[in-house]
Scaffold this active site. Structure first.
Site, PDB file in Angstrom:
ATOM      1  N   HIS A 196       7.587 -20.557 -21.738  1.00 47.85           N
ATOM      2  CA  HIS A 196       6.684 -20.527 -20.594  1.00 47.85           C
ATOM      3  C   HIS A 196       6.642 -19.152 -19.942  1.00 47.85           C
ATOM      4  O   HIS A 196       5.571 -18.691 -19.522  1.00 47.85           O
ATOM      5  CB  HIS A 196       7.118 -21.575 -19.565  1.00 47.85           C
ATOM      6  N   CYS A 245     -11.427 -21.444 -32.960  1.00 44.95           N
ATOM      7  CA  CYS A 245     -10.918 -21.337 -31.589  1.00 44.95           C
ATOM      8  C   CYS A 245      -9.403 -21.171 -31.521  1.00 44.95           C
ATOM      9  O   CYS A 245      -8.831 -21.196 -30.431  1.00 44.95           O
ATOM     10  CB  CYS A 245     -11.326 -22.564 -30.773  1.00 44.95           C
TER      11      CYS A 245
END
Length: 536
Positions: free
Chosen positions: A183, A489
């Site tokens: 993170h 994508c």
């Protein structure tokens, strides 16, 4: 290399350059925990401290956006979980001090998360360690050493809140351990903070001069003149590329020989649109919806508001919203279930079809939001044609209900992600899809049998592998022949070095990370497709 120079090599987690003194992480002061006379007072002290820490977290969360807010929301939810307090109370009632009880309870939970087969839970280990340490510091009156500005921060790892509390302008981060998928690494990339992970051991003293090349993954302490010159040259080249990227960002995507290439943007949270100029992109190629499912199942109005915000921002340009891609490394309480091999389990469209009562809420929100813009719906993890038909039937059913109720809606195009080899090998079997969007991350890991989250397999799990490119080319050729729009994508589309290979494979549309829009367009502008085809 001079005798005193120390060179460390790790994995780039967030590209950039920094120079400054080393700051080795450590606690500035250690308090001694004072036990209370009764177990009730001991437990009350723990509860007060946990609630104090939760209040600080909630305050931070109210000022955060995007992934930072998601991380803090998880921490607040964990701090508010009575399970931890109840387990600690039992230990305190048996004579254990509050700090040791809290530490023991959290250590057990951290171990469970660390050993999980699901990357989502392993990534949350850092959050749990952060929660544990923050509460312990409050209990023991410990002070965490303030990080000076303009330094290279060196530690084994770094807690999410440590990152969020600090101003990293002109600084950098070097971790002996850590992961480029953590993170904090994700936050560092969003904020442009240079970061290198996994440099390993080796003693370094605080205060020594150092340079960080987080593009190459190199950290040098006490650099000699030659290393400093090389670093300055590389930094200059990096800055020039950034300048070029800024110049190309507002321009349309076009190759050197004049072929138009659509460049869309990927977004993970509606708040991200506040920092993106819609004039710089051809639309949204991927809007993830997992942010809505972080701590609970979202209701229809919450989803509708999020989708509507992005559609209005896009101003008529296409917005491709992916239905809930839960499961795998994205578990959702009340939706997903634990599996021995989640990446090959009930995830994506499989999960949505298995839990129609959850999926139908999202479908209604999407249909209603569609009146506010050019909406396209993308189904993730499709592996057999029947999944498209089942999803279409659910959309048709909800449209009938909305029409009967007099609620405005707009029927969207229904396309699929190409992540599973069964689709990439035989795309003709999926001709009922209105469009295809290649998810290079999952497609690569399934083709190469190499987890995308494994650092040890990073060299294998690359979209540049000929097997992966061959399948991308197969899908692109099918789309061109049958007039079906094809895009990509995944992360491969955001890598300027892979753009020539993707265009050579036949792609004429990519969706990229917002921070890479200019870089990708600059890479496109250097490509002469006709010359490339002549030399193929």
């Amino acid at each position: 290399m001079s005798r005193d120079e120390q060179v460390f090599t790790g994995t780039p987690a967030s590209a950039g350059f920094a120079i400054g003194p080393v700051f080795c992480a450590a606690l500035a002061a250690h308090g001694h925990y004072q036990r209370h006379k009764s177990t009730d007072a001991e437990y009350a002290h723990l509860v007060h401290t946990v609630e104090l820490t939760m209040g600080i977290t909630i305050d931070m969360m109210s000022k955060a956006r995007g992934d930072a807010a998601d991380i803090l929301e998880f921490q607040a939810a964990m701090l508010g979980d009575d399970t931890f307090r109840d387990a600690a109370k039992e230990l305190i009632d048996n004579g254990m001090a509050a700090d040791l009880a809290w530490s023991q309870v959290l250590d057990a939970e951290i171990e469970n998360y660390a050993q999980s087969e699901e990357e989502y839970f392993r990534a949350r280990t850092a959050d749990l360690i952060d929660i544990k340490d923050r509460v312990l510091r409050e209990l023991r009156d410990e002070l965490e050493a303030a990080i000076p500005e303009n330094v290279i921060y060196l530690a084994d790892d770094i807690a999410p809140t440590t990152f969020l509390f600090h101003n990293w302008t002109d600084g950098g981060i070097v971790l002996r351990q850590g992961s480029p998928t953590s993170h904090v690494a994700m936050l560092a990339r969003q904020r442009g903070v240079p970061m290198v992970v996994g440099i390993g051991g080796g003693h370094v003293d605080s205060g020594l001069p150092s340079i960080l090349d987080a593009q190459a993954g190199r950290f040098i302490v006490q650099p000699d003149d030659a290393s400093l010159r090389t670093w300055k040259d590389d930094w200059g080249a990096f800055e020039r590329k950034a300048t070029v990227a800024a110049r190309f960002a507002p321009k349309p995507g076009r190759t050197a020989d004049g072929v138009s290439i659509a460049v869309h943007v990927n977004i993970a949270d509606p708040h991200e649109t506040e920092a993106i100029d819609i004039g710089h992109v051809d639309g949204v190629g991927l809007m993830r919806t997992e942010f809505l499912y972080n701590s609970r199942l979202p209701d229809e109005e919450t989803q509708y508001a999020a989708y509507r915000k992005v559609l209005l921002w896009a101003g008529g340009k296409p917005v491709t919203i992916r239905t809930a891609d839960a499961g795998g490394d994205k578990p959702v309480p009340g939706f997903t279930e634990a599996e021995s091999n989640p990446f090959l389990g009930v995830r994506g469209i499989r999960l949505c079809l298995a839990k129609p009562h959850v999926f139908q809420v999202q479908i209604r929100a999407l249909l209603r939001a569609g009146v506010h813009g050019n909406l396209k719906i993308m189904l993730p993890m499709v592996s057999v044609p029947d999944e498209i038909e089942q999803a279409r039937a659910l959309f048709d059913e909800e449209m009938r209900k909305l029409e009967a109720s007099g609620v405005a809606f707009a029927p969207p195009e229904l396309g699929i992600m190409v992540e599973v080899p069964s689709v990439a090998i035989t795309p003709e079997r999926f001709s009922k899809a209105a469009f295809f969007s290649i998810g290079s991350n999952d497609l690569t890991q399934y083709v190469m049998a190499a987890s995308r989250d494994s650092g040890a397999l990073a060299k294998i799990a690359e979209a540049s592998n000929p097997a992966v490119l061959s399948l991308i080319g197969n899908v692109a050729r099918y789309g061109l022949k049958n007039n079906i729009p094809i895009s990509l994508c995944g992360d491969a589309g955001s890598d300027p070095e892979l753009i020539p290979l993707l265009l050579k494979a036949g792609l004429r549309s990519v969706s990229v990370a917002a921070s890479r829009i200019g870089m990708v367009k600059a890479a496109i502008a250097e490509i002469d497709l006709q010359a490339m085809e002549r030399t193929a």
